[in-house]
Design an enzyme around this catalytic site. Structure first.
Site, PDB file in Angstrom:
ATOM      1  N   GLY B 178     -41.434  17.782  -2.510  1.00  0.00           N
ATOM      2  CA  GLY B 178     -40.565  17.989  -1.052  1.00  0.00           C
ATOM      3  C   GLY B 178     -40.046  16.894  -0.484  1.00  0.00           C
ATOM      4  O   GLY B 178     -40.474  15.658  -0.707  1.00  0.00           O
ATOM      5  N   CYS B 179     -39.033  17.064   0.399  1.00  0.00           N
ATOM      6  CA  CYS B 179     -38.593  16.207   1.117  1.00  0.00           C
ATOM      7  C   CYS B 179     -39.451  15.408   2.117  1.00  0.00           C
ATOM      8  O   CYS B 179     -39.492  14.195   2.167  1.00  0.00           O
ATOM      9  CB  CYS B 179     -37.269  16.687   1.847  1.00  0.00           C
ATOM     10  SG  CYS B 179     -37.401  18.116   2.946  1.00  0.00           S
TER      11      CYS B 179
END
Lengths: 382, 382, 382, 382
Positions: B178-179
């Site tokens: 994920g970011c």
């Protein structure tokens, strides 16, 4: 500064009777005369905006370096409806607000208080009690330590009684709280008094107006827009205020509760510049000294702030936009059921509650007016 | 999807030989066929932008719900120069990227890997190793736990060898990081491996594009502009990834050093939405398990990242704008001489290194290409 | 500038053979040596970004006032991956790009072209054909009118053949088009050639990066954010370029069609500063000289631009974000069925097609490369 | 809506005596009761903000679809200090403000005015005098043409006397001017009355709040930020208002001067969306019907606006930020000495002078209060 020169003459004539004591004895009627030194910066402009709407204040003089005799609207086009002009001399008035680079207000303070004026410094020159903190954090030696000893830290929610008492001192000086400290200290004071702050990281986000109006490369739109960065690692000057005040709140709480834990020793403070003009969000990550329940936190904050007109304790994470343009501070405090940590979030408008609005609030305290006088603006959204 | 239908037929004909193993045996020549499922969102658009510039990739199919037969430029006007059209069917290709709401990719994974395709999921469906974490953090039961067991966590800097090995598994599945986790884990991994993380607060700031393209009231310009707020208190789903990976790094380090401290148990993670489109800054406040010097930190990070093409360790606090539009992660780590605390700051572009760029980097690893292929873009500034 | 001093020596040794004629004779192999004077501003940084990705270019020297021997990354942190250093001397190279305050490039042009280098000036010093226009619009007397006479106006879509011919002139000088003129002239050229422009108001909106990197009060984030204003009323310098080029297009068209109407005499040009970093939108309000149909307009623009790689004629009003980071110009032209007026809208990225990208495009023309070489970047969105 | 239900009962009891006539006869004391229908949108929120500070107004009821019984602070968190709740019924009050999608207020108008309430519609349902304009521009047939005939166009600076006279009509209805028309008409009215507008292009730039609060893809932060685009080409509904009013001003002027030129026939209106929340700038490009001097323009505008409290004629191009949060309109008019064209620039805050503030101003006119009552806020800057 006003359009008619007679105004200034009147103000001059009133000089012997200047200041909050004179006002409280009724010699002024309902009008407080006010001067602003450093009127051309952002805090100065915001102060003028607020004071123009204050029912008991007359702006008796504005001062701004190298702008003498210019209309104030040349510096603040949004104030184009006024005909105020920048004076050559430091104005004489019941209260003088200074919004100046650090070290400058301290140098002129003795003269100002000698006239009877109350001095409300928006800069940092009268915030720190220990003179040694000035060379340490601000890299200058305080030129008037004897005045510093009389100054009151200007966060009315915590020092209201001292402010009132300052009226009867030889010199009435308020060192108004900085913008980051205002958000942080209000957000953490109940925890500090309860001795709950074990480990503390304050991660703050600020709009750019807090950096002032001097053109610097890093403040250009093209640099700030679509960008975020941390700055001032480990040495931001506002850290000193936070530690002073949280320590004092801790001691106050420890005294009251006979608790041995006087609170935090150091504040891990990290400010960030984000692409907006106004607003500060202080996100305070706290490892508590003992397990604590949400109900206990709610009770602590309710007790601390339920009678405060400018502090709103809310259930959801606040946005800076919820307080934009107002003197409000909005706070949300939560305990993490998983980790037991406390998260305390506080938002203010840095130019109002973090500067000019807080200054007006302190003025109201000093001059015995209801604290909300001239500060009833609702936030502007969206 | 391509303008000529023959292309799709060719791709279909090549089906039996799909996937990274087939590619590495040279049956494809130099061209990897790639499909994107979920091509109309922000991550999908960014992936197309990057893949159009990738010298070894041919876009063999795009898929987007309810947009069948539309030109992709209707969804992404900036890609107006292409004539790509959205397909009706899930494309057949050596590699399928999925950029979908959580739970959707997991449901279609079995079919995709059955064809031989490598599956690179930009969503969260293959990031967490423990199936029990899905109902806990994402509120759904994982429909394919046997595939989950074969998936590799897609952060090439930490799992490059596992990725390469995944090519020889029955199912080649990458659960791309994920970011927020990408920024946070890269920023903290060297500390975790060294067993240095005692207490940890991750205070992250993100641009709005990370919230996706579905119109929601809170994402309107008028709500986000001139505003900052925290959200997802105590329950942001990315917390699970961070804890999984930092724990693993800690164990890896403990194993290597026979140290008893396997690292953090919980991550105090607080994300914030700030008024910008792209970029994440993870500000990691660490209370170390033991005193540490700046020189030791510098050595740790130099060793960890000196050979990494996309990780830059720098001496000054990084800005998100320093990496805008690129696949870079920029990190700065400092110890506070006053308090002994460590501050670790990391920035990425959330849509590149935090999503589409990382996906292309993983593709390069799987297919045996130099990792920087197609990812050489310098950041755009200002 | 490069890390090894030997590089610069090699460049010097090659001096007699510098320039596009030398290159075209094959004496350079595939590599064009390039120098940038004024490398530390926004246009300079963008040029470096683009040239680092150009397959046929070697950056042989960077020059920046008062920054000698500094890494270029100190000026452009986003270029941190390069080890380029600012030189003390003006570099010797096949092509020199100048990105300098007006008047400066004109002063050094004679020396540069004497070495054989092609001069590509991003500033305004070689844009206006009439020397009298310099004191009139720029308030300086042009120091080299004989060089001005040899300069080609640097908008490849309109002056490609002249650029190619300039290689054989004594001095090869390109006065690259300004940012507003690029957007405006490309948007209006087909109308001008057709003699259709009766009355014209060009209302342009620009991001702030066009104003450069010098810190000025009006360019501070706090002043630009949440704000829009017009500026440069009636005297913006780019007006001169627009009138020169539209007039010329009109004459060219009149000549071709034996039409008596040579086009506009004056351009009512009004630029605006809006709160964004990059991008220009030119909204051109045209009262046509005669009734015109949408079909006629569509045919005009299709004919003008269908073979242009960087100009896209579209059916819907374009956004600046559709071209962000790319060398594209996107144009939409419509006739109002109610009033008969024409609306022509054009967008560019002011730092790419409006400055550095256009410069690289011109370089490609001069050196006989495909015009898109090194300029294939897709726009970045969102 | 108020916390106590008794309030609403009182309001009901007062119904026979509602409205401006009743107020002017003194039956209400100093308090005007006010209701808002459509209180949860941006205009509704701004109206509440302003009315909470209005000394003569009591908010007697709020209405908002699907939000019955919710605190208004749930819709407008910035108004968290109030305890107002959304009512189930349309409130009864001296004045009802409607801020609704087009067509809705027209449908409920008959009921509202039957009670004696003045109706102040912030939407477009009572702006256009010709019923045929509604199907033409808004695509609906006006359901109450007989009420439309009694409505006054709500721009107090131009229609103050008609507003006052409307109090004695059967139905007191104000169709408050739209946001773009307010800026445009105020900026052009003196030219229209003087018959000076020959050819006209209005190029307007607006913040995003004018598009309302419904989540649409095009209004997402990631789409609007770092972007500018034109929209509504040739068919923006506000064009109808502008033409109606400018035409009327032209006729009024022609009548007064026996001039044959009644002004513009069509307005070439082009709105743009720019990345800010509040503010409109109307840039009006005018080809005059005859040569005109700056002195003549200055005199025209001075005469038109010198006594208007909310219109400021200034010498320099105004910024939207100069009026942010206030009810001001700032105008600058210049003639181009080179071309003879006129440029007229006007700025407003679209949610104040363009919506809620104008509504309060009209309320003051109707109820015989000084027009600035409750509208004295200075703009907020920066």
């Amino acid at each position: 500064m006003t359009a008619t020169s007679s105004t200034t003459q009147n103000a001059s004539a009133a000089a012997p009777d200047l200041g909050p004591r004179a006002f409280r004895t009724g010699r002024h009627g309902d009008t407080i005369t006010v001067g602003i030194v450093g009127a051309t910066g952002y805090a100065g402009g915001e102060l003028i905006r607020l004071l123009l709407g204050h029912p008991n204040v007359r702006l008796a003089g504005l001062h701004g370096r190298n702008r003498e005799n210019q209309p104030i609207a040349a510096s603040h086009p949004s104030l184009g409806a006024t005909s105020l002009v920048i004076d050559q001399a430091i104005p004489e008035a019941d209260a003088i607000f200074t919004a100046l680079p650090h070290g400058v207000a301290a140098g002129m303070a003795a003269d100002l208080v000698a006239r009877g004026s109350a001095l409300l410094d928006i800069g940092p020159d009268f915030r720190l009690h220990d003179p040694a903190d000035y060379p340490r954090w601000y890299k200058f030696d305080h030129p008037a330590p004897e005045l510093l000893a009389q100054a009151v830290y200007g966060l009315p929610e915590l020092h209201r009684d001292e402010m009132r008492a300052a009226v009867d001192k030889e010199a009435t000086i308020i060192g108004l709280a900085g913008c980051y400290p205002t958000a942080t200290i209000l957000t953490l004071a109940p925890l500090a008094r309860a001795g709950l702050i074990g480990d503390l990281a304050v991660d703050a986000k600020s709009g750019v107006s807090g950096a002032g109006r001097e053109p610097k490369p890093d403040l250009l739109f093209s640099e700030v827009n679509e960008n975020v960065k941390a700055y001032g690692l480990f040495n931001h000057r506002h850290t000193a205020e936070m530690e002073q005040e949280l320590q004092q709140q801790g001691e106050r709480g420890a005294l009251a509760s006979r608790d041995a834990n006087p609170g935090v020793a150091t504040v891990d403070f990290l400010p960030h510049l984000i692409p907006m003009t106004r607003g500060i969000l202080a996100s305070c990550h706290v490892r508590p000294t003992r397990p604590v329940s949400q109900a206990e936190l709610d009770a602590l904050y309710d007790e601390a702030y339920r009678d405060e007109p400018f502090v709103q304790v809310v259930a959801d994470p606040p946005s800076t936009k919820h307080v934009f343009g107002s003197n409000l501070c909005r706070i949300c405090v939560k305990v993490d059921p998983r980790s037991g940590r406390i998260l305390a979030l506080g938002v203010i408008d840095n130019l109002v509650k973090g500067a000019a609005g807080q200054a007006v609030q302190a003025l109201n305290v000093l001059f015995g007016l209801p604290e909300t006088t001239g500060l009833g603006q609702y936030p502007i959204a969206p």
